[in-house]
Design a protein around this motif. Structure first.
Motif, PDB file in Angstrom:
ATOM      1  N   TYR A 105       2.211 -13.231 -12.829  1.00  0.00           N
ATOM      2  CA  TYR A 105       2.552 -11.802 -12.725  1.00  0.00           C
ATOM      3  C   TYR A 105       2.878 -11.493 -11.269  1.00  0.00           C
ATOM      4  O   TYR A 105       2.039 -11.677 -10.374  1.00  0.00           O
ATOM      5  CB  TYR A 105       1.380 -10.903 -13.163  1.00  0.00           C
ATOM      6  CG  TYR A 105       1.647  -9.460 -12.762  1.00  0.00           C
ATOM      7  CD1 TYR A 105       2.558  -8.691 -13.480  1.00  0.00           C
ATOM      8  CD2 TYR A 105       1.051  -8.900 -11.632  1.00  0.00           C
ATOM      9  CE1 TYR A 105       2.856  -7.392 -13.087  1.00  0.00           C
ATOM     10  CE2 TYR A 105       1.340  -7.600 -11.238  1.00  0.00           C
ATOM     11  CZ  TYR A 105       2.242  -6.858 -11.967  1.00  0.00           C
ATOM     12  OH  TYR A 105       2.557  -5.579 -11.581  1.00  0.00           O
ATOM     13  N   VAL A 106       4.081 -11.041 -11.048  1.00  0.00           N
ATOM     14  CA  VAL A 106       4.485 -10.597  -9.706  1.00  0.00           C
ATOM     15  C   VAL A 106       4.964  -9.162  -9.845  1.00  0.00           C
ATOM     16  O   VAL A 106       5.906  -8.876 -10.597  1.00  0.00           O
ATOM     17  CB  VAL A 106       5.613 -11.479  -9.127  1.00  0.00           C
ATOM     18  CG1 VAL A 106       6.052 -10.951  -7.767  1.00  0.00           C
ATOM     19  CG2 VAL A 106       5.150 -12.934  -9.010  1.00  0.00           C
ATOM     20  N   SER A 107       4.303  -8.267  -9.139  1.00  0.00           N
ATOM     21  CA  SER A 107       4.704  -6.865  -9.187  1.00  0.00           C
ATOM     22  C   SER A 107       6.171  -6.719  -8.778  1.00  0.00           C
ATOM     23  O   SER A 107       6.648  -7.409  -7.866  1.00  0.00           O
ATOM     24  CB  SER A 107       3.833  -6.044  -8.230  1.00  0.00           C
ATOM     25  OG  SER A 107       4.387  -4.755  -8.052  1.00  0.00           O
ATOM     26  N   THR A 108       6.844  -5.799  -9.419  1.00  0.00           N
ATOM     27  CA  THR A 108       8.232  -5.526  -9.016  1.00  0.00           C
ATOM     28  C   THR A 108       8.268  -4.916  -7.615  1.00  0.00           C
ATOM     29  O   THR A 108       9.327  -4.855  -6.999  1.00  0.00           O
ATOM     30  CB  THR A 108       8.902  -4.542  -9.998  1.00  0.00           C
ATOM     31  OG1 THR A 108       8.084  -3.370 -10.101  1.00  0.00           O
ATOM     32  CG2 THR A 108       9.070  -5.182 -11.376  1.00  0.00           C
ATOM     33  N   ARG A 109       7.129  -4.482  -7.111  1.00  0.00           N
ATOM     34  CA  ARG A 109       7.076  -3.915  -5.759  1.00  0.00           C
ATOM     35  C   ARG A 109       6.580  -4.926  -4.723  1.00  0.00           C
ATOM     36  O   ARG A 109       6.297  -4.563  -3.575  1.00  0.00           O
ATOM     37  CB  ARG A 109       6.200  -2.665  -5.737  1.00  0.00           C
ATOM     38  CG  ARG A 109       6.802  -1.536  -6.556  1.00  0.00           C
ATOM     39  CD  ARG A 109       5.916  -0.297  -6.536  1.00  0.00           C
ATOM     40  NE  ARG A 109       6.609   0.820  -7.141  1.00  0.00           N
ATOM     41  CZ  ARG A 109       6.703   1.041  -8.445  1.00  0.00           C
ATOM     42  NH1 ARG A 109       6.126   0.199  -9.283  1.00  0.00           N
ATOM     43  NH2 ARG A 109       7.362   2.074  -8.908  1.00  0.00           N
ATOM     44  N   ALA A 110       6.451  -6.171  -5.130  1.00  0.00           N
ATOM     45  CA  ALA A 110       6.083  -7.228  -4.179  1.00  0.00           C
ATOM     46  C   ALA A 110       7.355  -7.904  -3.668  1.00  0.00           C
ATOM     47  O   ALA A 110       8.412  -7.810  -4.296  1.00  0.00           O
ATOM     48  CB  ALA A 110       5.187  -8.255  -4.862  1.00  0.00           C
ATOM     49  N   ALA A 128       2.686  -6.321  -1.912  1.00  0.00           N
ATOM     50  CA  ALA A 128       2.325  -7.568  -1.225  1.00  0.00           C
ATOM     51  C   ALA A 128       3.605  -8.237  -0.746  1.00  0.00           C
ATOM     52  O   ALA A 128       4.665  -8.089  -1.360  1.00  0.00           O
ATOM     53  CB  ALA A 128       1.576  -8.497  -2.171  1.00  0.00           C
ATOM     54  N   MET A 129       3.487  -8.962   0.365  1.00  0.00           N
ATOM     55  CA  MET A 129       4.627  -9.709   0.896  1.00  0.00           C
ATOM     56  C   MET A 129       4.196 -11.162   1.063  1.00  0.00           C
ATOM     57  O   MET A 129       3.214 -11.449   1.756  1.00  0.00           O
ATOM     58  CB  MET A 129       5.062  -9.133   2.240  1.00  0.00           C
ATOM     59  CG  MET A 129       6.221  -9.890   2.858  1.00  0.00           C
ATOM     60  SD  MET A 129       6.728  -9.173   4.419  1.00  0.00           S
ATOM     61  CE  MET A 129       7.369  -7.620   3.848  1.00  0.00           C
ATOM     62  N   GLY A 143      -3.922  -9.445  -3.704  1.00  0.00           N
ATOM     63  CA  GLY A 143      -4.067  -8.017  -3.951  1.00  0.00           C
ATOM     64  C   GLY A 143      -2.941  -7.200  -3.350  1.00  0.00           C
ATOM     65  O   GLY A 143      -2.114  -7.700  -2.564  1.00  0.00           O
ATOM     66  N   HIS A 144      -2.954  -5.940  -3.694  1.00  0.00           N
ATOM     67  CA  HIS A 144      -1.930  -5.014  -3.190  1.00  0.00           C
ATOM     68  C   HIS A 144      -1.881  -5.010  -1.668  1.00  0.00           C
ATOM     69  O   HIS A 144      -2.908  -5.140  -0.995  1.00  0.00           O
ATOM     70  CB  HIS A 144      -2.214  -3.596  -3.695  1.00  0.00           C
ATOM     71  CG  HIS A 144      -3.520  -3.063  -3.174  1.00  0.00           C
ATOM     72  ND1 HIS A 144      -3.625  -2.426  -1.959  1.00  0.00           N
ATOM     73  CD2 HIS A 144      -4.767  -3.126  -3.681  1.00  0.00           C
ATOM     74  CE1 HIS A 144      -4.884  -2.096  -1.750  1.00  0.00           C
ATOM     75  NE2 HIS A 144      -5.598  -2.525  -2.773  1.00  0.00           N
ATOM     76  N   ASP A 145      -0.703  -4.920  -1.127  1.00  0.00           N
ATOM     77  CA  ASP A 145      -0.463  -4.745   0.310  1.00  0.00           C
ATOM     78  C   ASP A 145      -0.890  -5.940   1.165  1.00  0.00           C
ATOM     79  O   ASP A 145      -0.961  -5.818   2.380  1.00  0.00           O
ATOM     80  CB  ASP A 145      -1.148  -3.470   0.833  1.00  0.00           C
ATOM     81  CG  ASP A 145      -0.642  -2.239   0.103  1.00  0.00           C
ATOM     82  OD1 ASP A 145       0.500  -1.832   0.354  1.00  0.00           O
ATOM     83  OD2 ASP A 145      -1.395  -1.711  -0.750  1.00  0.00           O
TER      84      ASP A 145
END
Ligand SMILES: CC(C)(COP(=O)(O)OP(=O)(O)OC[C@H]1O[C@@H](n2cnc3c(N)ncnc32)[C@H](O)[C@@H]1OP(=O)(O)O)[C@@H](O)C(=O)NCCC(=O)NCCS
Length: 217
Positions: A105-110, A128-129, A143-145
């Motif tokens: 699972y990779v967030s569309t916002r990563a 996340a980057m 995790g996020h960010d």
């Protein structure tokens, strides 16, 4: 059947290389990756076919002369080796594939950089980057960010809570936990199973729960 757009070479024919070959084939079969698997680039006498892997050896890394359709992905586990191999391949003009297993699972916002591998059951949260040539191995959680620096390796089942910043060439060992907002300095290592509550300086080893610091040997 259409001809695949890219020809994918896997750099490193060891155990991780054979895993990455299987992940790439899964992505191709699922229609997520428009590629043909070409073989391994490796400087050793590894013989993956003797271990049941269908991919052939394609020669040593420095002999590789990329054609326009070629993409490479580095399947070597040591972060500093990943960075060194990436530099050698960039010097001959290679282009890198990014590989996300269909069960990750990779967030569309990563954001994922070139050469990144996200293995089955790994998760990469929003914003996340994951920078070039980093690995998020099986069941690892980003995790996020979070920011994962270039050529870093997040081993199976490791968890990075939100806002963790790992600089380049960091190794987070299997099942380690890095708590929120912690910074991991360039080239540091977090031992398998450790729990990190405090920043880890560049080049240090964090080990245990709570993790204590020592210098890498
Ligand atoms: C921490 C690590 C880098 C140390 O490796 P090393 O320098 O070869 O260390 P050694 O195996 O010689 O062990 C040194 C000491 O640390 C202890 N130790 C090693 N790994 C440990 C760990 N993960 N947690 C707690 N203690 C550990 C050993 O028991 C030993 O203790 P002692 O001196 O009291 O006998 C390694 O054990 C590790 O955790 N690597 C990460 C592995 C991993 O997850 N790889 C990803 C694969 S995809």
């Amino acid at each position: 059947m259409n001809t695949p757009h890219i020809t994918l070479w896997i750099v490193g024919a060891g155990g991780f290389g054979r895993e990455v070959a299987a992940y790439a084939q899964d992505a191709i079969d699922a229609g997520h990756l428009d590629a043909r698997l070409a073989g391994f680039l490796d400087d050793t006498d590894a013989d993956p076919q003797s271990l049941g892997c269908p991919l052939a050896m394609g020669g040593p890394i420095d002999a590789f002369r990329p054609q326009h359709q070629d993409r490479v992905i580095i399947a070597v586990g040591e972060p500093s080796d990943r960075a060194a191999i990436a530099a050698r391949l960039e010097a001959v003009g290679a282009h890198f594939a990014t590989l996300v297993h269909p069960l990750a699972y990779v967030s569309t916002r990563a954001t994922l950089g070139p050469g990144v591998i996200v293995a089955p059951f790994a998760t990469v949260g929003p914003h996340a980057m994951v920078e070039a040539h980093a690995v998020v191995n099986t069941h690892a959680g980003i995790g996020h960010d979070c920011r994962i620096g270039a050529a870093s390796v997040i081993a199976p089942h490791a968890v990075l809570n939100g806002w963790v910043v790992a600089e380049a060439m960091v190794l987070v060992g299997s099942s380690a936990v890095v708590t929120a907002r912690i910074g991991l300095g360039a080239g540091c290592k977090v031992a398998a199973g450790s729990v990190v509550y405090s920043p880890v300086p560049a080049g240090a080893l964090a080990i245990g729960n709570p993790a204590r610091l020592s210098r890498l040997g």
